[in-house]
Design a protein around this motif. Structure first.
Motif, PDB file in Angstrom:
ATOM      1  N   ASP A  79       0.850  -1.190   0.000  1.00 44.80           N
ATOM      2  CA  ASP A  79       0.000   0.000   0.000  1.00 44.80           C
ATOM      3  C   ASP A  79       0.884   1.237   0.000  1.00 44.80           C
ATOM      4  OD1 ASP A  79      -2.495   1.299   0.027  1.00 44.80           O
ATOM      5  OD2 ASP A  79      -2.254   1.693   2.166  1.00 44.80           O
ATOM      6  N   PRO A  80       1.590   1.496  -1.120  1.00 42.11           N
ATOM      7  CA  PRO A  80       2.522   2.622  -1.135  1.00 42.11           C
ATOM      8  C   PRO A  80       1.802   3.962  -1.084  1.00 42.11           C
ATOM      9  CG  PRO A  80       2.252   1.753  -3.330  1.00 42.11           C
ATOM     10  CD  PRO A  80       1.470   0.838  -2.395  1.00 42.11           C
ATOM     11  N   THR A  81       2.490   4.942  -0.552  1.00 44.25           N
ATOM     12  CA  THR A  81       1.966   6.308  -0.559  1.00 44.25           C
ATOM     13  C   THR A  81       2.020   6.808  -1.994  1.00 44.25           C
ATOM     14  OG1 THR A  81       2.782   6.663   1.668  1.00 44.25           O
ATOM     15  CG2 THR A  81       2.310   8.629   0.351  1.00 44.25           C
ATOM     16  N   PRO A  82       0.944   7.393  -2.493  1.00 47.45           N
ATOM     17  CA  PRO A  82       0.960   7.842  -3.874  1.00 47.45           C
ATOM     18  C   PRO A  82       2.021   8.918  -4.109  1.00 47.45           C
ATOM     19  CG  PRO A  82      -1.114   8.428  -2.781  1.00 47.45           C
ATOM     20  CD  PRO A  82      -0.281   7.670  -1.795  1.00 47.45           C
ATOM     21  N   ALA A  83       2.576   8.882  -5.315  1.00 49.46           N
ATOM     22  CA  ALA A  83       3.563   9.895  -5.702  1.00 49.46           C
ATOM     23  C   ALA A  83       2.844  11.234  -5.817  1.00 49.46           C
ATOM     24  CB  ALA A  83       4.186   9.519  -7.037  1.00 49.46           C
ATOM     25  N   PRO A  84       3.588  12.343  -5.714  1.00 53.76           N
ATOM     26  CA  PRO A  84       2.948  13.650  -5.877  1.00 53.76           C
ATOM     27  C   PRO A  84       2.215  13.718  -7.218  1.00 53.76           C
ATOM     28  CG  PRO A  84       5.250  13.886  -5.226  1.00 53.76           C
ATOM     29  CD  PRO A  84       5.013  12.432  -5.475  1.00 53.76           C
ATOM     30  N   ALA A  85       1.062  14.331  -7.211  1.00 57.01           N
ATOM     31  CA  ALA A  85       0.255  14.414  -8.423  1.00 57.01           C
ATOM     32  C   ALA A  85       0.941  15.273  -9.474  1.00 57.01           C
ATOM     33  CB  ALA A  85      -1.109  14.991  -8.084  1.00 57.01           C
ATOM     34  N   PRO A  86       0.881  14.827 -10.729  1.00 56.16           N
ATOM     35  CA  PRO A  86       1.460  15.640 -11.802  1.00 56.16           C
ATOM     36  C   PRO A  86       0.640  16.909 -11.993  1.00 56.16           C
ATOM     37  CG  PRO A  86       0.286  13.743 -12.700  1.00 56.16           C
ATOM     38  CD  PRO A  86       0.271  13.597 -11.206  1.00 56.16           C
ATOM     39  N   ALA A  87       1.253  17.890 -12.610  1.00 55.15           N
ATOM     40  CA  ALA A  87       0.580  19.169 -12.848  1.00 55.15           C
ATOM     41  C   ALA A  87      -0.630  18.967 -13.763  1.00 55.15           C
ATOM     42  CB  ALA A  87       1.553  20.151 -13.479  1.00 55.15           C
ATOM     43  N   VAL A  88      -1.668  19.723 -13.494  1.00 59.10           N
ATOM     44  CA  VAL A  88      -2.894  19.654 -14.288  1.00 59.10           C
ATOM     45  C   VAL A  88      -3.033  20.969 -15.047  1.00 59.10           C
ATOM     46  CG1 VAL A  88      -5.411  19.537 -14.172  1.00 59.10           C
ATOM     47  CG2 VAL A  88      -4.030  18.100 -12.666  1.00 59.10           C
ATOM     48  N   PRO A  89      -3.170  20.907 -16.384  1.00 60.26           N
ATOM     49  CA  PRO A  89      -3.350  22.155 -17.123  1.00 60.26           C
ATOM     50  C   PRO A  89      -4.731  22.748 -16.844  1.00 60.26           C
ATOM     51  CG  PRO A  89      -3.584  20.276 -18.594  1.00 60.26           C
ATOM     52  CD  PRO A  89      -3.177  19.724 -17.249  1.00 60.26           C
ATOM     53  N   ALA A  90      -4.793  24.060 -16.694  1.00 59.55           N
ATOM     54  CA  ALA A  90      -6.062  24.748 -16.410  1.00 59.55           C
ATOM     55  C   ALA A  90      -6.829  24.936 -17.715  1.00 59.55           C
ATOM     56  CB  ALA A  90      -5.794  26.085 -15.717  1.00 59.55           C
ATOM     57  N   VAL A  91      -7.404  23.825 -18.233  1.00 56.80           N
ATOM     58  CA  VAL A  91      -8.114  23.849 -19.514  1.00 56.80           C
ATOM     59  C   VAL A  91      -9.605  24.085 -19.347  1.00 56.80           C
ATOM     60  CG1 VAL A  91      -6.423  22.384 -20.689  1.00 56.80           C
ATOM     61  CG2 VAL A  91      -8.367  21.325 -19.523  1.00 56.80           C
ATOM     62  N   GLY A  92     -10.097  24.129 -18.110  1.00 55.72           N
ATOM     63  CA  GLY A  92     -11.522  24.316 -17.869  1.00 55.72           C
ATOM     64  C   GLY A  92     -11.998  25.696 -18.287  1.00 55.72           C
ATOM     65  N   ARG A  93     -13.221  25.754 -18.782  1.00 55.07           N
ATOM     66  CA  ARG A  93     -13.807  27.028 -19.207  1.00 55.07           C
ATOM     67  C   ARG A  93     -15.173  27.273 -18.596  1.00 55.07           C
ATOM     68  NH1 ARG A  93      -9.492  27.828 -19.581  1.00 55.07           N
ATOM     69  NH2 ARG A  93      -8.155  28.066 -21.369  1.00 55.07           N
ATOM     70  N   ALA A  94     -15.640  26.325 -17.754  1.00 56.53           N
ATOM     71  CA  ALA A  94     -16.959  26.466 -17.128  1.00 56.53           C
ATOM     72  C   ALA A  94     -17.017  25.589 -15.891  1.00 56.53           C
ATOM     73  CB  ALA A  94     -18.052  26.034 -18.112  1.00 56.53           C
ATOM     74  N   TRP A  95     -17.832  25.972 -14.923  1.00 54.88           N
ATOM     75  CA  TRP A  95     -18.137  25.112 -13.788  1.00 54.88           C
ATOM     76  C   TRP A  95     -19.085  24.023 -14.278  1.00 54.88           C
ATOM     77  CZ3 TRP A  95     -16.315  25.159  -8.826  1.00 54.88           C
ATOM     78  CH2 TRP A  95     -15.578  26.272  -8.421  1.00 54.88           C
ATOM     79  N   PRO A  96     -19.086  22.846 -13.656  1.00 58.19           N
ATOM     80  CA  PRO A  96     -20.029  21.806 -14.077  1.00 58.19           C
ATOM     81  C   PRO A  96     -21.491  22.194 -13.838  1.00 58.19           C
ATOM     82  CG  PRO A  96     -18.313  20.854 -12.692  1.00 58.19           C
ATOM     83  CD  PRO A  96     -18.151  22.343 -12.649  1.00 58.19           C
ATOM     84  N   VAL A  97     -21.751  22.938 -12.762  1.00 62.10           N
ATOM     85  CA  VAL A  97     -23.115  23.399 -12.466  1.00 62.10           C
ATOM     86  C   VAL A  97     -23.057  24.854 -12.023  1.00 62.10           C
ATOM     87  CG1 VAL A  97     -24.120  21.155 -11.867  1.00 62.10           C
ATOM     88  CG2 VAL A  97     -22.956  22.467 -10.104  1.00 62.10           C
ATOM     89  N   GLY A  98     -24.035  25.630 -12.455  1.00 58.28           N
ATOM     90  CA  GLY A  98     -24.117  27.027 -12.028  1.00 58.28           C
ATOM     91  C   GLY A  98     -22.952  27.876 -12.498  1.00 58.28           C
ATOM     92  N   VAL A  99     -22.842  29.064 -11.888  1.00 58.33           N
ATOM     93  CA  VAL A  99     -21.767  29.992 -12.224  1.00 58.33           C
ATOM     94  C   VAL A  99     -20.610  29.829 -11.248  1.00 58.33           C
ATOM     95  CG1 VAL A  99     -21.168  32.427 -12.509  1.00 58.33           C
ATOM     96  CG2 VAL A  99     -23.402  31.613 -13.229  1.00 58.33           C
ATOM     97  N   ARG A 100     -20.897  29.877  -9.979  1.00 58.12           N
ATOM     98  CA  ARG A 100     -19.918  29.600  -8.915  1.00 58.12           C
ATOM     99  C   ARG A 100     -20.642  28.821  -7.828  1.00 58.12           C
ATOM    100  NH1 ARG A 100     -18.093  34.618 -10.602  1.00 58.12           N
ATOM    101  NH2 ARG A 100     -15.935  34.564 -11.281  1.00 58.12           N
ATOM    102  N   PRO A 101     -20.776  27.499  -8.029  1.00 64.28           N
ATOM    103  CA  PRO A 101     -21.582  26.717  -7.090  1.00 64.28           C
ATOM    104  C   PRO A 101     -20.937  26.615  -5.713  1.00 64.28           C
ATOM    105  CG  PRO A 101     -20.418  25.278  -8.581  1.00 64.28           C
ATOM    106  CD  PRO A 101     -20.170  26.677  -9.057  1.00 64.28           C
ATOM    107  N   LEU A 102     -21.777  26.365  -4.719  1.00 66.89           N
ATOM    108  CA  LEU A 102     -21.304  26.137  -3.364  1.00 66.89           C
ATOM    109  C   LEU A 102     -20.585  24.792  -3.318  1.00 66.89           C
ATOM    110  CD1 LEU A 102     -21.260  26.845  -0.321  1.00 66.89           C
ATOM    111  CD2 LEU A 102     -23.472  25.667  -0.155  1.00 66.89           C
TER     112      LEU A 102
END
Length: 198
Positions: free
Chosen positions: A37-60
């Motif tokens: 059960d190894p500790t996961p390696a640090p997550a690789p960088a994620v490109p900020a490709v998003g252009r919308a929230w999945p729901v609403g404008v700025r959901p809670l």
């Protein structure tokens, strides 16, 4: 003869009382078994490709990303966004629908995001009644389904939004650029009932 016996006793005592040498692994050592059960390696960088929230404008955000300490450990492998049943669920970024169906009784839509590395990122939304099918191309902000009334693990109706690269879960909020995450500029409001300085 007595001298030989004394010498033999001294050598035996020296060997028995000497500290035990520590063994260190070398290149010729046998390989060790991997940690189950190894500790996961640090997550690789994620490109900020998003252009919308999945729901609403700025959901809670009802519950944020809580990466597990180990691969199979406890945590929250996504973000829960408040959304009433029937709310349109939109693709965060352009991509191809890689799954649209039911998993363990919940409606799930997954969208693979091309140009985000090898293997590409895949974002998921649940519980969602799909409005798309596997293989469909979607644009950022395009409706992929609607929030289902049942199947949510939240105390109120919500959408669980996840992000993965192969078997590694990542923070889906990292897909969104800073301008989408901000709550907007500060606004000065008039102050009423406070005497002006003289």
């Amino acid at each position: 003869m007595v001298a030989r016996l004394v010498l033999l006793l001294l050598l035996t005592a020296a060997v028995l009382l000497a500290p035990v040498p520590r063994l260190t692994p070398t290149a010729t050592s046998a390989p060790t078994a991997p940690d189950p059960d190894p500790t996961p390696a640090p997550a690789p960088a994620v490109p900020a490709v998003g252009r919308a929230w999945p729901v609403g404008v700025r959901p809670l955000i009802l519950r944020g990303w809580e990466p597990p300490a180990t691969t199979y450990g406890r945590g929250h492998r996504g973000v829960d966004l408040a959304a009433p049943a029937g709310t349109p669920v939109r693709a965060v970024a352009a991509g191809r629908v890689s799954f649209a169906g039911r998993v363990a009784g919940k409606g799930v839509v997954s969208v693979e995001l091309p140009g985000t590395g090898d293997p590409p990122l895949r974002t998921t939304y649940e519980p969602v009644r799909a409005a798309v099918k596997k293989g469909d191309e979607v644009e950022a902000g395009e409706v992929v389904g609607t929030v289902e009334a049942t199947g949510s693990h939240c105390t109120e109706t919500c959408v669980h939004w996840g992000l993965r690269r192969a078997g590694t879960y990542l923070d889906p909020l990292s897909l969104l650029p800073p301008w989408l995450l901000r709550r907007g500029p500060s606004r000065l409001l008039p102050v009423l009932g406070v005497p002006l300085p003289s």
